[in-house]
Scaffold this motif. Structure first.
Motif, PDB file in Angstrom:
ATOM      1  N   GLN A  21       0.840  -1.040  -0.179  1.00 23.33           N
ATOM      2  CA  GLN A  21       0.071   0.067  -0.035  1.00 23.33           C
ATOM      3  C   GLN A  21       0.801   1.124  -0.274  1.00 23.33           C
ATOM      4  OE1 GLN A  21      -3.470   0.525  -0.144  1.00 23.33           O
ATOM      5  NE2 GLN A  21      -3.025   2.540  -0.383  1.00 23.33           N
ATOM      6  N   SER A  22       1.893   1.265   1.059  1.00 22.75           N
ATOM      7  CA  SER A  22       2.577   2.511   0.664  1.00 22.75           C
ATOM      8  C   SER A  22       3.217   2.797  -0.596  1.00 22.75           C
ATOM      9  CB  SER A  22       3.839   2.459   2.098  1.00 22.75           C
ATOM     10  OG  SER A  22       4.863   1.495   1.904  1.00 22.75           O
ATOM     11  N   ASP A  23       3.639   1.667  -1.115  1.00 18.67           N
ATOM     12  CA  ASP A  23       4.482   1.805  -2.512  1.00 18.67           C
ATOM     13  C   ASP A  23       3.550   2.572  -3.259  1.00 18.67           C
ATOM     14  OD1 ASP A  23       6.993   0.803  -1.810  1.00 18.67           O
ATOM     15  OD2 ASP A  23       6.525  -1.156  -2.236  1.00 18.67           O
ATOM     16  N   VAL A  24       2.391   2.256  -3.286  1.00 22.93           N
ATOM     17  CA  VAL A  24       1.421   2.815  -4.204  1.00 22.93           C
ATOM     18  C   VAL A  24       1.353   4.296  -4.141  1.00 22.93           C
ATOM     19  CG1 VAL A  24      -1.083   3.021  -4.720  1.00 22.93           C
ATOM     20  CG2 VAL A  24      -0.428   0.686  -4.371  1.00 22.93           C
ATOM     21  N   SER A  25       1.466   4.806  -2.785  1.00 23.64           N
ATOM     22  CA  SER A  25       1.340   6.065  -2.602  1.00 23.64           C
ATOM     23  C   SER A  25       2.725   6.883  -3.173  1.00 23.64           C
ATOM     24  CB  SER A  25       1.140   6.411  -1.016  1.00 23.64           C
ATOM     25  OG  SER A  25      -0.156   5.792  -0.793  1.00 23.64           O
ATOM     26  N   LYS A  26       3.727   6.159  -2.772  1.00 23.65           N
ATOM     27  CA  LYS A  26       4.989   6.518  -3.098  1.00 23.65           C
ATOM     28  C   LYS A  26       5.458   6.573  -4.600  1.00 23.65           C
ATOM     29  CE  LYS A  26       7.513   4.893   0.922  1.00 23.65           C
ATOM     30  NZ  LYS A  26       8.466   3.802   1.251  1.00 23.65           N
ATOM     31  N   VAL A  28       2.847   7.067  -6.862  1.00 23.60           N
ATOM     32  CA  VAL A  28       1.870   8.339  -7.107  1.00 23.60           C
ATOM     33  C   VAL A  28       2.772   9.555  -7.380  1.00 23.60           C
ATOM     34  CG1 VAL A  28      -0.320   9.463  -7.001  1.00 23.60           C
ATOM     35  CG2 VAL A  28      -0.403   6.976  -6.907  1.00 23.60           C
ATOM     36  N   GLU A  29       3.371   9.799  -5.996  1.00 19.47           N
ATOM     37  CA  GLU A  29       4.208  10.828  -5.984  1.00 19.47           C
ATOM     38  C   GLU A  29       5.521  10.986  -6.606  1.00 19.47           C
ATOM     39  OE1 GLU A  29       4.646  10.831  -1.562  1.00 19.47           O
ATOM     40  OE2 GLU A  29       2.553  10.990  -1.224  1.00 19.47           O
TER      41      GLU A  29
END
Length: 64
Positions: A21-26, A28-29
């Motif tokens: 999940q955190s890699d998805v956010s990273k 996208v950023e």
């Protein structure tokens, strides 16, 4: 209800999805390394999903 191989496989599938999940956010950023990790995790999800499908079919066939 007994704990069997299907329970274990499904737990692994959920854990793999939750862990990325955190890699998805990273990604996208703009973090391209996170995208690489995400693609690797999605390949693992694909393999685990197939293993779940096979186990469901095996258990279903064993009932008859």
């Amino acid at each position: 209800m007994s704990f069997n191989k299907l329970d274990s496989l499904f737990d692994d599938l959920q854990d793999t999805i939750n862990d990325c999940q955190s890699d998805v956010s990273k990604f996208v950023e703009g973090n391209n390394s996170a995208g690489t990790r995400l693609r690797k995790a999605m390949q693992a999800v694909k393999q685990l999903a197939q293993a779940v499908r096979v186990e469901v079919q095996d258990q279903k066939n064993a009932q008859f």
